[in-house]
Enzyme design. Structure first.
Site, PDB file in Angstrom:
ATOM      1  CE  LYS A 232      64.167  11.632 -12.356  1.00 37.90           C
ATOM      2  NZ  LYS A 232      63.796   9.627 -11.650  1.00 37.90           N
TER       3      LYS A 232
ATOM      4  NE  ARG B  57      62.106  12.551  -2.422  1.00 33.81           N
ATOM      5  CZ  ARG B  57      63.811  12.961  -1.228  1.00 33.81           C
ATOM      6  NH1 ARG B  57      63.544  12.651   0.631  1.00 33.81           N
ATOM      7  NH2 ARG B  57      64.398  13.313  -1.640  1.00 33.81           N
TER       8      ARG B  57
ATOM      9  CE  LYS C 103      59.980  12.515 -12.104  1.00 32.95           C
ATOM     10  NZ  LYS C 103      59.770  11.203 -12.347  1.00 32.95           N
TER      11      LYS C 103
ATOM     12  CE1 TYR D 208      51.374  10.429 -10.360  1.00 35.14           C
ATOM     13  CE2 TYR D 208      52.191  12.551 -10.741  1.00 35.14           C
ATOM     14  CZ  TYR D 208      52.430  11.345 -10.636  1.00 35.14           C
ATOM     15  OH  TYR D 208      53.514  10.883 -10.181  1.00 35.14           O
TER      16      TYR D 208
END
Length: 325
Positions: free
Chosen positions: A198, A208, A250, A315
């Site tokens: 990551k 965020r 990621k 998503y």
């Protein structure tokens, strides 16, 4: 005629049926995982401005979205909780009635074992300072004190019914302590999807907003430096040795080379997270008429699969299924 090519690769591109026959990379619903945000105080879904089409769910709308994910044959959902209150210790992460643990129970009651219910195992959504761990007296993230909380958090999520927990805070030793805690509590079959690689990335920006992060500054003292590739393999080796069942890279798009290196290095499943900033870039370009949105979605996801990811968190998961059909 002399001088014309005898070998013509274009023959294998001549029709939709031919291209389908010889396609090297597949993109299927079972390979896609839908990340979801569930907000504690929401009475209706709250749009995330920097991620058009993505919302912070209420408990009720989350259940409906999870049921839809199961009906579409997705691989799973990854749940993130957005609490109404935070504190320096991130205590809401351990509360059985905290939003993430409640959302896990909701999801499992809705779909049972027909869909994998995964949960983010990190403190950043729950801490008032926004870091992925607790802080010491000097204001630095305390790795080992954080591990103790991660162990409890893993057991809390497994108790709530999570099939898969995803330690994502990039604390040294996080997989090992979570695995030991799960086994000691009798959750030997709970899978660990380790955020093994990551990077500290500019592409996390919209996330965020999605989780209502309180962070000021950055996470460069624990997330990885984007200049480094060998470090990624070292992190993967440590997580595999500590008991990771799946390892993840990621972000995805700026790190396709890392996905390939990890895939070639390990013999367990590899996941990749197509993150918020990557999503937002495509959505913004499409909204301005600069690219074909549907084609860009499928091309993006196929590129991540082609790089070597067995599973993609995205998503676009539910929409991609419709596009594939």
């Amino acid at each position: 005629m002399p001088g014309f090519p005898e070998v013509r690769p274009r023959r294998l591109r001549s029709s939709v049926a031919m291209r389908r026959l010889v396609a090297e990379t597949t993109l299927e619903p079972r390979q896609l995982i839908l990340p979801m945000f569930i907000r504690e105080d929401a009475s209706e879904p709250i749009p995330i401005k920097s991620m058009p089409g993505v919302v912070q769910h209420t408990r009720d709308t989350a259940r409906k979205a999870i049921a839809e994910a199961a009906s579409l044959g997705l691989g799973g959902v990854m749940l993130f909780g957005v609490p109404s209150e935070k504190d320096p210790q991130g205590s809401g992460a351990l509360d059985p009635e905290g939003i993430l643990n409640v959302a896990i129970r909701d999801a499992v009651s809705e779909v049972g074992d027909s869909l994998l219910v995964m949960s983010d195992l990190c403190l950043d959504e729950f801490t008032s300072h926004g870091h992925c761990g607790v802080l010491d007296s000097a204001g630095r993230v305390d790795n080992d004190a954080t591990l103790e909380i991660y162990a409890e958090m893993g057991v809390a999520q497994a108790t709530a019914g999570a099939h898969v927990v995803g330690p994502s805070g990039m604390m040294d030793g996080q997989v090992g302590v979570v695995r030991s805690a799960l086994d000691a509590a009798g959750f030997v079959d709970t899978v660990i999807l380790a955020y093994a690689v990551k990077y500290a990335s500019a592409f996390f920006g919209p996330f965020r907003e999605a989780v209502g992060s309180s962070l000021t500054g950055d996470r460069k003292t624990y997330q990885q430096d984007n200049a480094n590739a060998r470090d990624a393999i070292r992190e993967v080796d440590l997580d595999v040795a500590e008991g990771a069942d799946i390892v993840m890279v990621k972000p995805a798009l700026a790190y396709l080379d890392i996905i390939r290196q990890v895939r070639d290095h390990v013999n367990i499943p590899v996941a990749a997270y197509n993150i918020s900033g990557e999503y937002a870039m495509v959505e913004a370009a499409a909204a301005n008429g600069w690219i074909n949105r549907d084609a860009a979605i499928l091309e993006t996801l196929t590129s991540i699969r082609r790089a070597g990811a067995d599973t993609i968190l995205t998503y676009w998961a539910t929409e991609a299924v419709q596009l594939l059909r």
